[in-house]
Design an enzyme around this catalytic site. Structure first.
Site, short mmCIF file in Angstrom:
data_model
loop_
_atom_site.label_atom_id
_atom_site.label_comp_id
_atom_site.label_asym_id
_atom_site.label_seq_id
_atom_site.Cartn_x
_atom_site.Cartn_y
_atom_site.Cartn_z
N GLN A 128 0.89 -1.17 0.00
CA GLN A 128 0.00 0.00 0.00
C GLN A 128 0.93 1.22 0.00
O GLN A 128 1.46 1.60 1.03
CB GLN A 128 -0.94 0.02 1.20
CG GLN A 128 -1.77 1.29 1.34
CD GLN A 128 -2.56 1.65 0.09
OE1 GLN A 128 -3.13 0.78 -0.56
NE2 GLN A 128 -2.58 2.93 -0.27
N GLN A 130 0.30 4.49 -1.30
CA GLN A 130 -0.23 5.84 -1.05
C GLN A 130 -0.27 6.08 0.46
O GLN A 130 -0.62 5.16 1.22
CB GLN A 130 -1.65 5.96 -1.63
CG GLN A 130 -2.13 7.40 -1.73
CD GLN A 130 -3.51 7.51 -2.36
OE1 GLN A 130 -4.40 6.71 -2.07
NE2 GLN A 130 -3.70 8.49 -3.22
N TYR A 278 -7.52 0.11 3.57
CA TYR A 278 -8.47 1.00 2.90
C TYR A 278 -9.65 0.20 2.34
O TYR A 278 -9.59 -1.02 2.24
CB TYR A 278 -7.79 1.78 1.77
CG TYR A 278 -6.78 2.79 2.24
CD1 TYR A 278 -7.19 4.04 2.70
CD2 TYR A 278 -5.42 2.50 2.25
CE1 TYR A 278 -6.26 4.98 3.15
CE2 TYR A 278 -4.49 3.42 2.70
CZ TYR A 278 -4.92 4.67 3.14
OH TYR A 278 -4.01 5.58 3.59
N GLY A 279 -10.70 0.93 1.92
CA GLY A 279 -11.80 0.28 1.22
C GLY A 279 -11.34 -0.23 -0.13
O GLY A 279 -11.62 -1.35 -0.54
N MET A 281 -8.02 0.67 -3.31
CA MET A 281 -6.88 1.46 -3.78
C MET A 281 -6.85 1.37 -5.29
O MET A 281 -6.83 0.28 -5.86
CB MET A 281 -5.57 0.95 -3.16
CG MET A 281 -4.34 1.75 -3.62
SD MET A 281 -4.43 3.49 -3.11
CE MET A 281 -3.49 4.26 -4.44
N HIS A 306 -15.91 3.97 -7.31
CA HIS A 306 -14.98 5.03 -6.91
C HIS A 306 -13.58 4.76 -7.49
O HIS A 306 -12.96 5.66 -8.08
CB HIS A 306 -14.91 5.12 -5.39
CG HIS A 306 -14.05 6.23 -4.89
ND1 HIS A 306 -14.53 7.50 -4.67
CD2 HIS A 306 -12.72 6.28 -4.58
CE1 HIS A 306 -13.55 8.28 -4.26
NE2 HIS A 306 -12.44 7.56 -4.19
N GLU A 307 -13.11 3.52 -7.34
CA GLU A 307 -11.77 3.20 -7.84
C GLU A 307 -11.73 3.27 -9.37
O GLU A 307 -10.73 3.67 -9.95
CB GLU A 307 -11.31 1.84 -7.33
CG GLU A 307 -11.42 1.62 -5.82
CD GLU A 307 -10.87 2.77 -4.98
OE1 GLU A 307 -9.95 3.48 -5.44
OE2 GLU A 307 -11.37 2.97 -3.86
N HIS A 310 -11.32 6.78 -10.54
CA HIS A 310 -9.92 7.21 -10.46
C HIS A 310 -9.16 6.96 -11.76
O HIS A 310 -8.12 7.58 -12.00
CB HIS A 310 -9.21 6.48 -9.32
CG HIS A 310 -9.25 7.19 -8.01
ND1 HIS A 310 -8.76 8.47 -7.84
CD2 HIS A 310 -9.70 6.81 -6.78
CE1 HIS A 310 -8.91 8.84 -6.58
NE2 HIS A 310 -9.49 7.85 -5.91
N GLU A 329 -9.41 13.25 -5.12
CA GLU A 329 -10.54 12.61 -4.45
C GLU A 329 -11.87 13.34 -4.62
O GLU A 329 -12.91 12.71 -4.66
CB GLU A 329 -10.21 12.41 -2.97
CG GLU A 329 -9.04 11.46 -2.73
CD GLU A 329 -9.27 10.05 -3.27
OE1 GLU A 329 -10.41 9.73 -3.67
OE2 GLU A 329 -8.31 9.26 -3.28
N ASP A 386 -0.94 10.75 6.28
CA ASP A 386 -1.79 9.71 6.89
C ASP A 386 -2.48 10.21 8.16
O ASP A 386 -3.57 9.75 8.50
CB ASP A 386 -0.95 8.46 7.22
CG ASP A 386 -0.49 7.73 5.97
OD1 ASP A 386 -1.16 7.84 4.93
OD2 ASP A 386 0.57 7.07 6.02
N TYR A 394 -12.53 14.58 -0.18
CA TYR A 394 -13.53 13.82 -0.93
C TYR A 394 -14.84 14.61 -1.02
O TYR A 394 -15.34 14.89 -2.11
CB TYR A 394 -13.82 12.49 -0.24
CG TYR A 394 -12.70 11.49 -0.21
CD1 TYR A 394 -12.72 10.35 -1.00
CD2 TYR A 394 -11.62 11.65 0.65
CE1 TYR A 394 -11.71 9.40 -0.95
CE2 TYR A 394 -10.59 10.72 0.71
CZ TYR A 394 -10.65 9.60 -0.09
OH TYR A 394 -9.64 8.67 -0.04
N MET A 564 -9.07 1.07 8.00
CA MET A 564 -8.97 2.23 8.89
C MET A 564 -10.29 2.96 9.05
O MET A 564 -10.52 3.62 10.06
CB MET A 564 -7.89 3.18 8.37
CG MET A 564 -6.49 2.60 8.48
SD MET A 564 -5.19 3.79 8.12
CE MET A 564 -5.47 4.13 6.39
#
Length: 614
Positions: A128, A130, A278-279, A281, A306-307, A310, A329, A386, A394, A564
């Protein structure tokens, strides 16, 4: 000389990296990667050249043609946010090879032992990167202002397979001639018994935070002409993921109608173990997802939307640095909701907006003592991104774009979006660049909307827009009526899915009685919901009301998932909610037991919560 990014040692006088060729040997026994990286710079450079590193051991830096040593130094002190500066002394050179080894504590990598996986048979590792963690996997100019192409050879145990956010070239036997730059001991191991090489290439320039791989016992299912779902090789997991994401191709087509051609060829999905922080990436070609988005009712596909969004806003056009994170975002949240509206209907999109509005208000309250992070354009000098991750970029970003759409009308805004994406694709930009483009293409917009207030002002602007859909108003009204002790009737919630319950729970007043919490759960079994959005929202309310009946469910939840979005509110509710010492002790004990199951990024977030309130 000046830094280009508050989170990077990269200097404005350094030429950008254009290509990196990575050779990576995975050592699961020590949870390390031994690697070499062949760098190609845009122009030859003389003098010091800086790369970002974190917890890397640098063995040597060589000239690729002559194999002579190139001088380098590492900064004597480690910056707590940026890591360690690697300074290389170049002499009219545009290529060099760095030999390095990662640390078992790499902030980007989570190494899972076999018992931590679904099948319990083989280890697993994933990245991960980001926001600023690629530097803990390989040295790089770890700023989204620098876009790179790369190739990668991953040497792994033959029982495992690898996926990357890149095009798969081949799986083959190792070749001794491909290990230039590795230390001699790892050259010997490269062609050892039971090893295999997976080779990948990324031919489109991407920011380093989109570098991604996973290695484990993986299976897959086809779900569309451009999409395959990967996960650990457990039929039940693969089948449920394939069902949840069966409509992915419809979403890709809607995205193309709205924003132009999909530029990345494949849109594959990897469902990771529950520790993924995360939900989702948005790694290009290979989106990473938490298993908590598999809900059984296809609403988890909204994370995929959402992804997917992106792919245009974030991956094609990228924020120049994290001060402008809203460009990634905010745009993507707007694009996601347009895709959801087209595929799942206006009602579903309206619920999505309502949940987002509530989240925005909560995070504005969270930062009431540090209003800098309620702005769209922030100053993150000396700040770990972070630590200030929130819904503000967002949801306030979404509100800003929604405000522009309302001003000019959807058809005109759609044309603007297509032109914006076509103009800046494969570029990294800042807020000023967007505002200049907006004013140049929508005449007089600065006289109709206060653009400075929206981008540089704190809090929520007065012309932001709380949703007005009937479903949103009905659910919020029901939540408000709980002040009078009212619990929704069965016929009022008969058609509710997870999002309706989430919106209801998020809007319950803070003063709700413990008896009401218990009555609500007795009737609707919310604490046992298989939808983590519902379960965590309910548990958060229970903790905030001082109800201790759900400690065991809180413990179970915090030990089985590492997302998270769930850790932050539950740990915060424990240490901040009641203020009682026993709750704080419970939180501390729980984290000490669950810590090793969390990704390093999530560990850091929970540690900062405990440090703030304990």
């Amino acid at each position: 000389m000046a830094p280009i990014d508050p989170h990077s040692f990269t200097d404005s006088t350094d030429p950008p990296t254009t290509h990196i060729s990575l050779t990576l040997f995975f050592d699961f026994t020590t949870s390390t990667i031994h690697g070499s990286a062949l760098f190609t710079l845009q122009d030859p450079h003389s003098g010091p050249f800086s790369l970002d590193t974190r917890s890397l051991t640098i063995h040597s830096i060589l000239h690729p043609q002559t194999q002579t040593q190139i001088p380098f130094t590492l900064s004597p002190n480690t910056d707590p946010i940026k890591g360690t500066q690697l300074s290389i002394t170049l002499s009219n050179q545009s290529t060099f090879v760095v030999s390095f080894t990662t640390s078992p504590s790499s902030s980007a990598l989570q190494w899972l032992l076999p018992p931590q996986t679904f099948n319990k048979a083989h280890p697993f590792v994933y990245t991960q990167c980001q926001a600023i963690h690629a530097r803990s996997v390989f040295p790089c100019q770890d700023s989204p202002a620098v876009r790179i192409c790369y190739s990668a050879r991953l040497n792994i145990p033959e029982q495992l397979s690898a996926v990357m956010a890149a095009r798969h070239v081949e799986r083959r036997a190792p070749d001794r001639d491909e290990v230039f730059g590795l230390l001699p001991v790892w050259k010997e191991s490269w062609c050892g018994e039971g090893r295999v090489v997976e080779e990948f290439v990324m031919e489109q320039p991407v920011p380093p935070y989109l570098f991604a791989f996973a290695v484990g016992e993986l299976g897959n299912r086809e779900v569309g002409p451009r999409t395959r779902v990967y996960a650990e090789a457990v039929p039940a997991v693969l089948d449920s993921a394939a069902r949840e994401f069966a409509g992915t191709e419809d979403m890709i087509r809607e995205g193309e109608k709205l924003f132009g051609n999909y530029e990345w060829e494949r849109f594959d999905l990897l469902v990771l173990p529950p520790s993924f922080p995360y939900g989702g990436m948005e790694n290009p070609r290979m989106v990473f997802l938490t298993p908590t988005v598999i809900k059984g009712d296809a609403t988890g596909a909204q994370v995929v939307a959402h992804e997917l969004a992106h792919s245009w806003t974030g991956n094609l056009i990228t924020n120049k640095n994290n001060n402008h994170f809203w460009l990634n975002e905010g745009f993507t949240t707007y694009a996601e909701r347009r895709i959801v509206e087209a595929v799942q209907g206006e009602k579903r999109a309206a619920l999505n907006i309502g949940i987002g509005w509530r989240g925005l208000n909560e995070d504005i309250e969270r930062f009431k003592d540090n209003l800098e992070f309620t702005k769209l354009k922030t100053n993150q000098e000396g700040i770990d991104p972070d630590d200030v991750y929130s819904q503000v970029p967002y949801e306030k970003g979404f509100q800003f774009l929604w405000r522009i759409e309302r001003q000019v009308g959807r058809p005109a805004f759609d044309e603007f979006l297509k032109k914006y994406i076509a103009t800046f694709k494969f570029k990294s930009i800042d807020t000023e660049t967007f505002i200049d483009f907006l004013k140049a293409n929508i005449s007089g917009i600065e006289n109709q909307i206060d653009l400075v207030l929206w981008t540089e002002g704190t809090g929520i602007p007065p012309d932001a827009y709380e949703p007005e859909s009937s479903i949103y108003k009905t659910i919020v009204s029901l939540a408000n009526e709980s002040v009078n002790g009212r619990t929704p009737k069965e016929d009022e919630v008969a058609d509710w899915q997870g999002q309706e319950w989430e919106l209801y729970l998020d809007n319950l007043p803070k003063s709700i009685e413990v008896s009401q919490i218990k009555a609500l759960d007795s009737r609707y079994k919310l604490s046992e919901s298989k939808d983590y959005e519902v379960k965590v929202s309910f548990l958060q309310q229970a903790l905030s009301s001082g109800c201790k009946d759900y400690y065991s469910e809180v413990e179970k939840t915090l030990k089985e998932v590492g997302r998270m979005k769930y850790l932050r509110p539950l740990y915060t509710a424990l240490v901040k909610g009641s203020g009682k010492e026993e709750d704080k002790v419970f939180a501390k004990t729980l984290f000490s037991e669950a810590r090793e199951s969390y990704h390093p990024i999530a560990q850091g977030v929970v540690e900062s919560i405990l440090a703030k309130y304990l």
